[in-house]
Write a protein that holds these residues in place. Structure first.
Motif, mmCIF file in Angstrom:
data_model
loop_
_atom_site.group_PDB
_atom_site.id
_atom_site.type_symbol
_atom_site.label_atom_id
_atom_site.label_comp_id
_atom_site.label_asym_id
_atom_site.label_seq_id
_atom_site.Cartn_x
_atom_site.Cartn_y
_atom_site.Cartn_z
ATOM 1 N N LEU A 171 0.813 -1.294 -0.079
ATOM 2 C CA LEU A 171 0.056 -0.050 0.029
ATOM 3 C C LEU A 171 0.711 1.206 0.034
ATOM 4 C CD1 LEU A 171 -3.118 0.356 0.108
ATOM 5 C CD2 LEU A 171 -2.855 0.618 2.743
ATOM 6 N N SER A 172 1.887 1.296 0.876
ATOM 7 C CA SER A 172 2.720 2.599 1.002
ATOM 8 C C SER A 172 3.702 2.631 -0.159
ATOM 9 C CB SER A 172 3.535 2.246 2.162
ATOM 10 O OG SER A 172 4.660 1.159 2.110
ATOM 11 N N SER A 173 3.699 1.571 -1.007
ATOM 12 C CA SER A 173 4.662 1.851 -2.129
ATOM 13 C C SER A 173 3.966 2.058 -3.689
ATOM 14 C CB SER A 173 5.779 0.653 -2.362
ATOM 15 O OG SER A 173 5.106 -0.498 -2.479
ATOM 16 N N ASP A 174 2.631 1.942 -3.392
ATOM 17 C CA ASP A 174 1.688 2.007 -4.556
ATOM 18 C C ASP A 174 1.986 3.370 -5.292
ATOM 19 O OD1 ASP A 174 -0.800 0.778 -5.860
ATOM 20 O OD2 ASP A 174 -1.013 2.882 -5.921
ATOM 21 N N VAL A 175 2.199 3.219 -6.640
ATOM 22 C CA VAL A 175 2.463 4.493 -7.501
ATOM 23 C C VAL A 175 1.382 5.296 -7.593
ATOM 24 C CG1 VAL A 175 2.726 5.334 -9.743
ATOM 25 C CG2 VAL A 175 4.031 3.351 -9.094
ATOM 26 N N GLU A 176 0.096 5.057 -7.574
ATOM 27 C CA GLU A 176 -0.895 5.677 -7.630
ATOM 28 C C GLU A 176 -1.125 6.574 -6.243
ATOM 29 O OE1 GLU A 176 -4.170 4.263 -10.764
ATOM 30 O OE2 GLU A 176 -3.213 2.725 -9.273
ATOM 31 N N ARG A 178 1.132 6.811 -3.966
ATOM 32 C CA ARG A 178 2.397 7.955 -3.667
ATOM 33 C C ARG A 178 1.986 9.347 -4.513
ATOM 34 N NH1 ARG A 178 7.360 5.016 -2.452
ATOM 35 N NH2 ARG A 178 8.224 7.035 -2.670
ATOM 36 N N GLU A 179 1.198 9.308 -5.730
ATOM 37 C CA GLU A 179 1.288 10.575 -6.265
ATOM 38 C C GLU A 179 0.104 11.268 -5.630
ATOM 39 O OE1 GLU A 179 -0.751 11.742 -10.671
ATOM 40 O OE2 GLU A 179 -0.604 9.744 -10.318
ATOM 41 N N ILE A 180 -0.934 10.733 -4.746
ATOM 42 C CA ILE A 180 -1.758 11.540 -4.095
ATOM 43 C C ILE A 180 -1.094 12.152 -2.788
ATOM 44 C CG2 ILE A 180 -3.748 11.260 -2.414
ATOM 45 C CD1 ILE A 180 -4.766 9.003 -3.924
ATOM 46 N N LEU A 181 -0.083 11.515 -2.395
ATOM 47 C CA LEU A 181 0.496 11.969 -1.308
ATOM 48 C C LEU A 181 1.572 13.422 -1.683
ATOM 49 C CD1 LEU A 181 1.898 8.905 0.618
ATOM 50 C CD2 LEU A 181 -0.103 10.227 1.161
ATOM 51 N N ASN A 182 2.185 13.256 -2.755
ATOM 52 C CA ASN A 182 3.051 14.037 -3.597
ATOM 53 C C ASN A 182 2.263 15.185 -3.831
ATOM 54 O OD1 ASN A 182 5.352 12.341 -3.352
ATOM 55 N ND2 ASN A 182 5.209 11.543 -5.366
ATOM 56 N N ASN A 183 0.904 15.008 -3.953
ATOM 57 C CA ASN A 183 0.086 16.310 -4.476
ATOM 58 C C ASN A 183 -0.437 17.161 -3.363
ATOM 59 O OD1 ASN A 183 0.675 15.931 -7.051
ATOM 60 N ND2 ASN A 183 -1.196 14.624 -7.635
ATOM 61 N N ASN A 184 -0.145 16.693 -2.142
ATOM 62 C CA ASN A 184 -0.756 17.225 -0.744
ATOM 63 C C ASN A 184 0.542 17.520 0.124
ATOM 64 O OD1 ASN A 184 -4.083 17.161 -1.132
ATOM 65 N ND2 ASN A 184 -3.118 15.148 -1.998
ATOM 66 N N ASN A 185 0.214 18.521 0.679
ATOM 67 C CA ASN A 185 1.666 19.158 1.808
ATOM 68 C C ASN A 185 1.283 18.482 3.094
ATOM 69 O OD1 ASN A 185 2.772 20.376 -0.530
ATOM 70 N ND2 ASN A 185 1.501 22.063 -0.137
ATOM 71 N N THR A 186 0.214 18.835 3.749
ATOM 72 C CA THR A 186 -0.032 18.441 5.169
ATOM 73 C C THR A 186 -0.752 17.085 5.483
ATOM 74 O OG1 THR A 186 -2.321 19.390 5.210
ATOM 75 C CG2 THR A 186 -0.461 21.069 5.472
ATOM 76 N N ASN A 196 -10.745 10.428 -0.507
ATOM 77 C CA ASN A 196 -11.518 10.757 -1.724
ATOM 78 C C ASN A 196 -10.945 10.126 -2.859
ATOM 79 O OD1 ASN A 196 -12.727 12.770 -0.395
ATOM 80 N ND2 ASN A 196 -11.285 14.417 -1.033
ATOM 81 N N SER A 197 -10.076 9.062 -2.608
ATOM 82 C CA SER A 197 -9.590 8.174 -3.950
ATOM 83 C C SER A 197 -10.334 6.800 -3.854
ATOM 84 C CB SER A 197 -8.107 8.010 -3.736
ATOM 85 O OG SER A 197 -7.524 7.073 -4.570
ATOM 86 N N LYS A 198 -10.984 6.522 -4.806
ATOM 87 C CA LYS A 198 -11.627 5.173 -4.843
ATOM 88 C C LYS A 198 -10.788 4.111 -5.031
ATOM 89 C CE LYS A 198 -15.127 2.765 -7.839
ATOM 90 N NZ LYS A 198 -15.603 2.656 -9.115
ATOM 91 N N ILE A 199 -9.770 4.549 -5.976
ATOM 92 C CA ILE A 199 -8.537 3.344 -6.007
ATOM 93 C C ILE A 199 -7.832 3.062 -4.352
ATOM 94 C CG2 ILE A 199 -6.191 3.013 -6.504
ATOM 95 C CD1 ILE A 199 -6.762 4.640 -9.253
ATOM 96 N N TYR A 200 -7.557 4.103 -3.577
ATOM 97 C CA TYR A 200 -7.088 3.747 -2.156
ATOM 98 C C TYR A 200 -7.943 3.182 -1.354
ATOM 99 C CZ TYR A 200 -5.396 4.661 2.457
ATOM 100 O OH TYR A 200 -5.019 4.808 3.804
ATOM 101 N N LEU A 201 -9.360 3.328 -1.607
ATOM 102 C CA LEU A 201 -10.300 2.674 -0.743
ATOM 103 C C LEU A 201 -10.384 1.036 -1.057
ATOM 104 C CD1 LEU A 201 -13.053 5.333 -0.369
ATOM 105 C CD2 LEU A 201 -11.354 4.789 1.061
ATOM 106 N N GLU A 202 -10.121 0.987 -2.376
ATOM 107 C CA GLU A 202 -10.407 -0.591 -2.976
ATOM 108 C C GLU A 202 -9.071 -1.295 -2.561
ATOM 109 O OE1 GLU A 202 -10.710 0.050 -6.979
ATOM 110 O OE2 GLU A 202 -13.045 0.248 -6.820
ATOM 111 N N LYS A 203 -7.813 -0.549 -2.409
ATOM 112 C CA LYS A 203 -6.601 -1.346 -2.027
ATOM 113 C C LYS A 203 -6.317 -1.225 -0.385
ATOM 114 C CE LYS A 203 -4.378 -0.046 -6.372
ATOM 115 N NZ LYS A 203 -3.197 0.363 -6.982
#
Length: 334
Positions: A171-176, A178-186, A196-203
């Motif tokens: 989960l922590s190394s998933d590319v998609e 990681r992209e969510i984390l990189n797009n948010n600061n705090t 808010n990510s359907k992909i994250y909630l599924e994984k």
């Protein structure tokens, strides 16, 4: 002064908030009481020292009335009005039933304020069970739970507990993700982005088994991780598990409550950008819990006190000796 009087006296004066942070005083007061073998004097002494250094928001003398809990949900400016509303409700409703109603209706708020809402209500419940006067503190905890409310989610995919390390690393190394984390600061923005990510909630995942199996799997992940990282987010994940155990009888579906807590804990870990998860603690403290409790009480750091209290209770239930290791490491490095 008796512990219930100390907690109520300061609770009446001070808000659950400290600017953008959390007022830990009522939780630390109760933890000192339990760690000290229920010595009122030590709570009194701790409180005086804490107030000399802390800048806690005082409760407002003039404030807006809260007409409903829904109106106050997530609105910290309505803390005082919500407190009045809950005091009114508690005059006609049994406080334990009112607590159950709030925890179940707003069950997705348990991780609000880095799990402090859940922890304060849990300490309030435990305090009220032992000291009837601490009904006041429980009501304050509920007002905090409502006004600090931030909604979490619930993963659906189940895994066996033995796979927790493999799954969290994936989960922590998933590319998609990681992209969510990189797009948010705090931390808050990252958590919101993940939810808010359907992909994250599924994984994401929860753990199969009964309540104890779920909790033991979480602790097998968190204890060595905290020993390695010493991260304050991980600390609160551990103390939130203790809080959940205190509140066991207050949830209509305790296993589901643990699954919500699991979702929240894993999301906080991912949002903290932790990528490596050690499986063992390579240390032995050699200290007894009595010794560790004495050391914690002497500390000026509220997190030393709260972690030691939670760790000692969790070790008594689950016999995880490494909980001593994280307790002494926290005390030594604070």
């Amino acid at each position: 002064m008796k512990v219930e009087n100390v907690i109520n006296e300061t609770g009446q004066k001070y808000s659950p908030y400290m600017g953008g942070l959390v007022n830990h005083l009522p939780m630390a007061q109760w933890a000192v009481y339990k760690l000290s073998g229920e010595e009122d004097k030590k709570v009194d002494n701790f409180t005086k020292k804490y107030l000399q250094n802390a800048r806690i928001d005082k409760v407002k003398e003039e404030y807006k009335k809260a007409n409903s809990l829904e109106e106050a949900l997530g609105n910290r400016s309505l803390y005082e009005g919500t407190l009045d509303l809950l005091k009114e409700k508690a005059q006609t409703e049994d406080i334990k039933e009112l607590t159950k109603k709030i925890l179940n209706k707003y069950k997705f708020g348990m991780s609000s304020g880095l799990f402090h809402t859940l922890i304060r209500v849990a300490y309030g419940v435990e305090g009220y069970n032992e000291k009837e006067k601490l009904k006041e503190e429980l009501i304050r905890g509920l007002a905090y739970y409502i006004t600090a409310y931030r909604e979490s989610k619930l993963f659906k995919r189940e895994i066996v507990g033995d796979d927790i390390f493999k799954e969290i690393k994936s989960l922590s190394s998933d590319v998609e993700i990681r992209e969510i984390l990189n797009n948010n600061n705090t931390l808050g923005q990252r958590i919101k982005g993940l939810y808010n990510s359907k992909i994250y909630l599924e994984k994401g995942f929860i753990i199969k088994g009964d309540a104890d199996e779920k909790i033991k799997s979480l602790l097998s992940l968190l204890v060595p991780l905290y020993y390695k990282k010493g991260n304050i987010v991980i600390l609160h994940c551990i103390t939130s598990i203790h809080a959940m155990i205190i509140l066991k009888d207050y949830y209509e579906n305790y296993k589901e409550a643990i699954d919500i807590l699991t979702t929240s804990i894993l999301t906080h870990l991912i949002a903290t950008e932790i990528y490596k998860y050690p499986k063992k603690v390579h240390s032995e403290t050699g200290f007894s819990w009595n010794c560790l409790k004495e050391k914690a009480i002497k500390s000026k750091d509220v997190h030393d006190i709260k972690l030691t209290y939670s760790a000692s209770v969790l070790d008594k239930i689950y016999e995880i000796d490494e909980l001593k290791d994280i307790s002494i490491k926290r005390i030594r490095h604070s």
